[in-house]
Structure formats: structure tokens, C-alpha cells
Design an enzyme around this catalytic site. Structure first.
Site, PDB file in Angstrom:
ATOM      1  CG  ASP A 143       5.318   3.132  -8.714  1.00  0.00           C
ATOM      2  OD1 ASP A 143       4.420   3.666  -9.383  1.00  0.00           O
ATOM      3  OD2 ASP A 143       5.377   3.253  -7.479  1.00  0.00           O
ATOM      4  CG  HIS A 207       2.106   6.008  -7.981  1.00  0.00           C
ATOM      5  ND1 HIS A 207       2.793   4.858  -7.663  1.00  0.00           N
ATOM      6  CD2 HIS A 207       1.200   6.179  -6.992  1.00  0.00           C
ATOM      7  CE1 HIS A 207       2.314   4.373  -6.524  1.00  0.00           C
ATOM      8  NE2 HIS A 207       1.347   5.149  -6.097  1.00  0.00           N
ATOM      9  CB  SER A 533       1.424   4.948  -2.997  1.00  0.00           C
ATOM     10  OG  SER A 533       0.677   3.970  -3.656  1.00  0.00           O
TER      11      SER A 533
END
Ligand SMILES: *[C@@H]1O[C@H](CO)[C@@H](O)[C@H](O)[C@H]1NC(C)=O
Ligand SMILES: *[C@@H]1O[C@H](CO)[C@@H](O)[C@H](O)[C@H]1NC(C)=O
Ligand SMILES: *[C@@H]1O[C@H](CO)[C@@H](O)[C@H](O)[C@H]1NC(C)=O
Ligand SMILES: *[C@@H]1O[C@H](CO)[C@@H](O)[C@H](O)[C@H]1NC(C)=O
Ligand SMILES: *[C@@H]1O[C@H](CO)[C@@H](O)[C@H](O)[C@H]1NC(C)=O
Ligand SMILES: *[C@@H]1O[C@H](CO)[C@@H](O)[C@H](O)[C@H]1NC(C)=O
Length: 742
Positions: A143, A207, A533
């Protein structure tokens, strides 16, 4: 949600086109000299003494002589599979394509990133049974990196990393691992970093911190986004370890870096890989970095959990769909956010957003179309959408701006607006934070408000702080979640299952803007995000939870357990049915004891690939063994031992399919299961032979056949098969659908 479903028109043609044009140049990393970066995939990991890099360089020199500069080799993969990344002209690429040992060559493209209550909502409470093995489970998160100082990653009470761990902490400056984050690496195949990018595994985007804490974050009480979502933040497996592989930067996630991370993660010894990233066009299995990485992970007993994508609700919008990985759709949980807009005439309209700003009285209200940045060449036609730079700050400063489209709020924010009201026809099933007070309304409310703004002499408005409301419709699949069918193999159902992916609260780096807009300076430690996600790491956490009870289970067995115990979802709420939610909403507590599993290993996928037309030569490269495609090993799609059933047809009538499956007993040693098929419409016969399976021992395998025959009168028809022994209900979705080519 569409009100009616038409045949999956145009679907097939566009898919075939997309898959064939896998050499498309969109987003490819290109060079000024006409050379582009290509990934040369060569299958299983190299054997022999010669170093991989030397072998790769030799190979290039054989073809191109000294024309190839030595620095054009960007990566050599060797730890878990074989391949390299090199800059080539199109001609050079074509020459290399014919060489021995090359499975596929595809451009190094950029993929994109696809967000505590959620665990409780799906029936996975904090006090769930756990095993001590949980702390031996290592989750590899590919990620944007991680914020290691987050409370979610504290290692209090953790012992040293499990002895199998072979990874490293690529700390360099100001990044340290601990006994929770046991490894961290970063990958950047080429050049420039933008100022937001930190050249360490540290996350500046947010994220990766969010996804890692959703999968395996520790318990942190009183977490909230400035008061919203207040509660205990926690991951699915709070005791598991995290290994960080930073592959995404401010400009995206390069295929070359994704493969480099897989090459390491597999060899480092992770147990589960979590990847909330995807491309924008579908590629064939061995021309896609994630499908290739996940294949080698599977060969090594590692399940890869992937996000379905955020390109829904169109059919076949899913981008991660390989049969050996888990593809996760995003479902809602029981919370939603409303944000009221009060006008000077005291009318009140209700929109959605996560607005953390306290209201501060009435502000002048202006229509974006009346405030174009004329010196910048903008007209009402663009400023009505309030895009970046399109608004004249002299006209909007200190005012609320009405915009005709959902945008990030950057334009209004940078022009100094006091707030923004956006209205259009888009779906209203997920709310997000904006850099300024904002509310997002329907087109009809937008017209009423526009009338007020343009017909009143001193229009004013106030945007109230959001209210958090119980969404009693949940769970359903959010509109943005990518839908199946599987573009490469119509008759393998994708997505596999659904997990919470809307309004998810999880850890956040204090330096990352909560709205994603750079100069939004609100610093928070927990943020609320929506996306597949966010769904993916829920499934990753659940898979790790199962692994902690059943350390020897294969990736397919874990996936089967999650799918066959999932809570069925409603085709009334999601007309695309299984193509929206797969087997349904995962239920990790039940998944620990599924009764039966549909297992599959490398050989099963090889048979499937033979049937898909891959040659013996290709498959031997990929597997590194002497697999052969023969009539005997030529598996049809219908025989891959998948925990769901999908049957495509070109017509509504005379539909027929015969599926073979084998189930493995992991419940009680002596048990008898009876098959029931429910939900099939009149006209469609679904038969199971035999319909009783009697087991006498654990690990015993028994086979059956499922026959589908008849006609349907809708484009998508659902049914289910349940094997029931009185204790376990082992459910598989069955979907029959019509694909039209025009
Ligand atoms: C937890 O484990 C106990 C003892 O093994 C068992 O009786 C109980 O049913 C389990 N609870 C759940 C929710 O699985
Ligand atoms: C290291 O990172 C922490 C957390 O961002 C920050 O507070 C500190 O100033 C950094 N130190 C250096 C030397 O960069
Ligand atoms: C107006 O538009 C121009 C061109 O995009 C841009 O450079 C300028 O910053 C804009 N003005 C404002 C105040 O946004
Ligand atoms: C703006 O929209 C109007 C009405 O649709 C159109 O007539 C005009 O050509 C457009 N102007 C520009 C600059 O696009
Ligand atoms: C929402 O309502 C449902 C049913 O009325 C209830 O079970 C659930 O706990 C509520 N959720 C919240 C967050 O209050
Ligand atoms: C396997 O089946 C496919 C599709 O039916 C066919 O095209 C192919 O020739 C078969 N291969 C072998 C080795 O039998």
C-alpha cells in the site's frame, strides 16, 4: 441502483477488446527516447548458480547486443518468481516476446488506490474467541506505507517476530519497526518523488495506515473522526503482525513495484497479502502484476486478498478477478451521514457529507456559474462545476458556493469560499469529508436551491454539522463497488464476497489531509474513508483470523470458508445480485467452522489454465515444474473447484451446464450432508448428484455434480446450493446470466 436490468449488452465485445489490447499504452511509464518500461514475466523462480540479474542482462545482450544500456534493467525478480523490468522500444519488445522462457511482456502501468463499528456490525465482537497462534500470523500490506507511531500499531505485550520471518525493516531515516510492524520496505522503480512523497516506508497519504489498521490494528478506545464514529477502533486480528510494502506514491502504484513487493513478501514469509489497489482496464491473468503476484503467493500457500475496484455499478467493472485470489466488494454498515443546508428563506435541505465543521451563522450564497475566474479564461460553463481555479476569489470569498457537480471541494476551498453546496444525479450512498463545510444533494434539490440563489436579492445559507444516523437498510453493496462478471472468465463468479467498505473509521497519519486536499490542515489520528480499499483489509483480517485457527489450510480453503459461511445479501437491494456481492457479507466467526471446504491447489489452477488455452510451455514456466496440458488435464471452467457457480449463456433458452465439485470434510469426522437448492425460478432445473454425502473421517473428500438446465426470463438469475449436516450450512451462490454481444 438501476430500476431495471437489461442484458449485459456490449459486455463481451468490450471485454475481449480490453483483454486483447493488453499492450495499451495508457498510463505506461514512458521515456523521452521512445523506450517504455516493460515487465518481462518469466514464471517460477530461477534455479541454478548464475545470478538472476546476470541472466537477465545476458538475455538482453543476446537479443540486442550492446545496444542495451546496462542501466536499462530496472528490476530483477528472483526470490519468489522470475522476471525483470526493462526499458524497450516497441520493436525490441516484440523481439524479446519470442524468446524462450518469456511468459508475457506487458507495459509497466500505474494502478490506483481503490475506508469501528464495522466488525461489530458483521457480528465479530471484540470478545470473540482467539488463539495464541494469532500472534504468529503475518499480514503483508502492499500500500502507501504506514504511520508507525499510530496507537493502532503499539507493540505492548508482543513478543519478538515469529521465527519464520525473513523480512527487513528498511528504516533509513526516521522510521523504525517494532514487534507489531515487523517489517517495512519501499519500492520505487523510477525517478522523481513529489514533495508529498516520503522516501521511507512512512505513509504520507493515509491509505496504507488506514488499511493496515483495519486488518490488524490493536484496540484503541475513544477513537473518532473529530467526534464521528466514536468507539473502539480495532483490526480483525489485533495480535497479528504487520509487514509493510510501500508500492504506491502520489502518482500511483507501478506494476514493476507491485511485483517487486510480491517477490519479497512471499520470500519474507508473510501469511496473507492485502492489496487495496487495482488497474483501470482488465488484463489477462499473466499480463497483470497483481494476478501474477497472487499466483506465486498461492503456490506458496499465501492468500492474496484484493479490492474489487471502485468503478461500479457497471457490469464487468471489476479489475481484480483471478480465481486464486479473493476479490472483495464493499458493503455498507449501519451508519450514514446527513448534512443539512439551511437557506435564508428558512427552507432546509438535507444532503450527505462528513462535515466536521461547526456552523457559524448565515453566509452569502452564490452560484458558481455566476463567479467565473474570467482572467483565467473560465466561463460560467466551467465555473458552475467549481473545478480547481475556475472560481473568482473576489466573488466567492467568504460565501457559500453552489456547484452543479460533486467535486473534491478544492476549487471553492482555494478560492476562499466559506462552504459549498454540490448537487447532481450521482449516487448518495457514501459520504466523505471535504476541505470546507460542504453538503452534497440530489439534482432536484439542487434546482430548487439554484432558483432561490438566482432569484433572491440577498441569498444566504448555512451548512450544518453532519448528523450520524442509523442506516437500517444496511448491508447492501455501495454503488461504487465494482461489479462482475469476471471479464477474463465469465463462468468464475467475481467478486467473491462483500465486507464493510463504507464510512470505515481507522488509523490516519496526522500529516495527511483528511479530505485528500493538500492544504486541508485538520490533523486527525483516525479518519473515515469509503472504498473497496477498506473492504479488502476486513477480508484480510478475517482470513488471518481463520489462519490462526487452521494454520495449514490452503488459500482456497480459507477463501471457501469465508464464502460458504457468508450472510446472503439481497437482490432486491442490489439488482446485479451476485455480481455485486458474490457469496454475501463475510462472517468470520462462522467461517472458522465451515463444515466443508472447496479446496484447490496449484494443480487445479493449472488444469483450469490448460482449459483456458494456456500451453504446456507457458504453464511449465509459470509453475516451475513439468505440468503438461493434455486431454486428461484439460479442465473446463466448470470443473475448477470453486465455492460458487456461474453459468453464462448467449440466449435465454436451452441453457445447460454441468459442474463438478469436491468437498473436503473439516467439520465432524462422521457426518452426513444433504444438498438443497433454493431460489431457482420455474423453468430452471438445478440438480445435485448425489444429493447426500456421508463422511466417515476428517479430511475425507467426496465429489458431486451440479447440473443446470432450462431457460430464464431475466438477465441475471440467482439460486443457492446448501449442504447441511444439521450443524453446518455450507452455502454456494449459483448465478445464471445472459450475455449479449449487441
Ligand atoms: C468459543 O470457544 C468455546 C470453547 O471452545 C466454545 O464453546 C464457544 O462456542 C466459542 N464461541 C464462539 C462464538 O465461537
Ligand atoms: C521523525 O518523524 C516524527 C514523526 O513524524 C517527527 O515528529 C520527527 O520530527 C521526525 N524527525 C526527524 C529527524 O525527521
Ligand atoms: C484563474 O485561472 C488561472 C488559469 O488557470 C490560474 O492561474 C489562476 O490562479 C486563477 N485565479 C484564481 C484566483 O484562482
Ligand atoms: C457555454 O454554454 C452555452 C449554452 O450551452 C453555449 O452556447 C456556449 O457556447 C458555451 N460557451 C463555451 C465557452 O463553452
Ligand atoms: C441500528 O438499528 C438496528 C436495528 O434497529 C440495531 O440493531 C443497530 O444496533 C442500530 N445501530 C446503531 C449503530 O445504533
Ligand atoms: C483443451 O480444451 C480446449 C477447449 O475445449 C481446447 O481448445 C484445447 O485444444 C484442449 N487442449 C488439449 C491439450 O486437449
Amino acid at each position: 441502483m438501476a430500476s431495471q436490468i437489461s442484458p449485459l449488452c456490449l459486455l463481451l465485445l468490450s471485454l475481449v477488446y480490453a483483454l486483447l489490447s493488453s499492450h495499451s499504452t495508457s498510463g505506461a511509464v514512458s521515456e523521452a527516447d521512445g523506450r517504455k518500461e516493460y515487465i518481462v514475466y518469466m514464471g517460477d523462480k530461477p534455479t541454478g548458480d548464475i545470478s538472476a540479474a546476470a541472466a537477465h542482462t545476458n538475455m538482453l545482450q543476446q537479443v540486442f547486443g550492446s545496444n542495451i544500456a546496462s542501466d536499462s534493467l530496472l528490476y530483477s525478480y528472483k526470490r519468489s518468481f522470475n522476471g525483470f523490468v526493462v526499458k524497450l522500444t516497441e520493436e525490441e519488445m516484440k523481439q524479446l516476446e519470442g524468446m524462450d522462457g518469456v511468459v508475457s511482456i506487458f507495459p509497466n502501468e500505474k494502478k490506483k488506490l481503490h475506508t469501528t463499528r464495522s466488525w461489530d456490525f458483521i457480528g465479530f465482537p471484540q470478545q470473540v474467541n482467539r488463539t495464541s497462534v494469532e500472534s504468529d500470523v503475518i499480514i503483508g500490506v502492499l500500500d502507501t506505507g504506514i504511520w508507525p507511531e499510530s496507537d493502532s500499531f503499539k507493540d505492548k505485550g508482543f513478543g519478538p517476530p515469529p521465527s519464520k520471518w525473513k523480512g527487513i525493516c528498511q528504516g533509513l531515516s526516521n522510521f523504525t519497526c517494532n514487534n507489531k510492524i515487523i517489517g517495512a520496505r519501499y519500492y520505487r522503480s523510477h525517478g522523481e518523488f513529489s514533495p508529498e512523497d516520503l522516501q521511507t516506508p512512512r505513509d504520507s497519504e493515509g491509505h496504507g495506515t488506514h488499511t493496515a489498521s483495519t486488518a490488524a490494528g490493536g484496540l484503541v478506545s475513544m477513537a473518532s473522526l473529530l467526534g464521528f464514529g466514536l468507539g473502539t477502533a480495532r483490526g480483525g486480528v489485533p495480535s497479528a503482525r504487520i509487514a509493510v510494502y510501500k508500492i504506491c506514491w502520489s502518482d500511483g502504484c507501478a506494476d514493476a513495484d507491485i511485483l517487486a513487493a510480491f517477490d519479497d513478501a512471499i520470500a519474507d514469509g508473510v501469511d496473507i497479502i492485502s492489496l487495496s489497489v487495482g488497474g483501470s482496464t482488465p488484463h489477462n491473468y499473466f499480463a497483470d502484476s497483481i494476478a501474477i503476484g497472487a499466483f506465486h503467493a498461492m503456490k506458496n500457500g499465501i492468500l492474496t486478498s484484493t479490492s474489487a475496484g471502485n468503478d461500479g455499478p457497471n457490469f464487468a467493472s471489476i479489475t481484480n478477478f483471478s480465481p486464486w485470489s479473493l476479490s472483495v466488494a464493499a458493503s455498507t454498515i449501519d451508519r450514514k451521514f446527513f448534512t443539512k443546508v439551511q437557506l435564508g428563506d428558512s427552507k432546509v435541505y438535507e444532503g450527505i457529507s462528513i462535515n466536521t465543521f461547526e456552523p457559524n451563522g448565515m453566509y452569502p450564497f452564490i452560484y458558481g456559474g455566476d463567479a467565473p475566474n474570467i482572467t483565467g479564461g473560465f466561463s460560467a460553463n466551467t465555473s458552475r462545476f467549481c473545478t480547481r481555479n475556475s472560481l473568482d476569489p473576489n466573488l466567492v470569498k467568504g460565501k457559500i458556493v453552489l456547484c452543479d457537480e460533486l467535486v473534491s471541494g478544492t476549487g471553492a476551498f482555494l478560492a476562499g469560499a466559506a462552504g459549498t453546496v454540490m448537487a447532481d444525479r450521482g449516487a448518495k450512498d457514501s459520504a466523505r469529508p471535504f476541505p470546507l463545510p460542504a453538503s452534497y444533494l440530489g439534482a432536484q434539490d439542487g434546482s430548487s436551491i439554484a432558483y432561490y440563489v438566482t432569484s433572491t436579492s440577498n441569498p444566504t445559507a448555512s451548512i450544518l454539522k453532519s448528523t450520524e444516523v442509523n442506516d437500517t437498510l444496511a448491508p447492501f453493496i455501495v454503488s461504487f463497488s465494482s461489479r462482475g462478471p469476471n471479464p477474463a472468465t465469465l463462468d468464475i463468479l467475481k467478486p467473491d464476497l462483500a465486507a464493510p467498505g463504507v464510512h470505515i473509521l481507522a488509523a490516519w497519519p496526522p500529516i495527511s489531509p483528511i479530505s485528500g486536499v493538500q492544504s486541508d490542515n485538520r490533523a486527525v489520528l483516525y479518519n473515515m474513508q469509503s472504498g473497496t480499499s477498506m473492504a479488502c483489509p476486513h477480508a484480510t483480517g478475517a482470513a488471518a483470523y481463520i489462519k490462526s485457527f487452521h494454520p495449514t489450510w490452503s488459500p482456497a480453503a480459507i477463501k471457501s470458508a469465508l464464502m460458504t459461511t457468508a450472510l446472503p445479501m439481497s437482490a432486491e437491494k442490489n439488482l446485479e445480485a451476485e455480481f455485486a456481492y458474490g457469496a454475501g457479507q463475510m462472517n468470520p466467526v462462522k467461517a472458522v467452522d465451515p463444515g466443508l471446504v472447496y479446496d484447490a491447489d496449484k494443480i487445479d489452477y493449472i488444469k483450469f489454465l490448460c482449459g483456458q488455452g494456456y500451453t504446456t510451455q507457458t504453464l511449465q514456466l509459470v509453475t516451475g515444474d513439468n505440468s503438461v496440458c493434455s486431454e486428461a488435464t484439460n479442465g473446463t471452467v466448470w470443473d475448477l473447484n470453486y465455492p460458487s457457480f456461474a453459468l453464462s449463456s448467449f440466449t435465454f433458452k436451452s441453457i445447460a451446464g454441468v459442474f463438478t465439485r469436491t468437498v473436503t470434510n473439516v467439520g465432524s469426522p462422521v457426518s452426513t450432508y444433504k444438498a438443497t437448492v433454493t431460489g431457482a425460478p420455474i423453468g430452471l432445473q438445478i440438480q445435485v448428484v448425489p444429493d447426500i454425502l456421508s463422511f466417515t473421517s476428517l479430511g475425507q473428500k467426496l465429489s458431486f455434480v451440479l447440473k443446470v438446465e432450462g431457460s430464464i426470463d431475466k438477465s441475471v438469475v440467482s439460486a443457492s446450493l446448501v449442504w447441511d449436516d444439521g450443524v453446518h450450512q455450507v452455502r454456494s451462490p449459483i448465478v445464471v446470466f445472459v450475455v449479449a454481444t449487441n
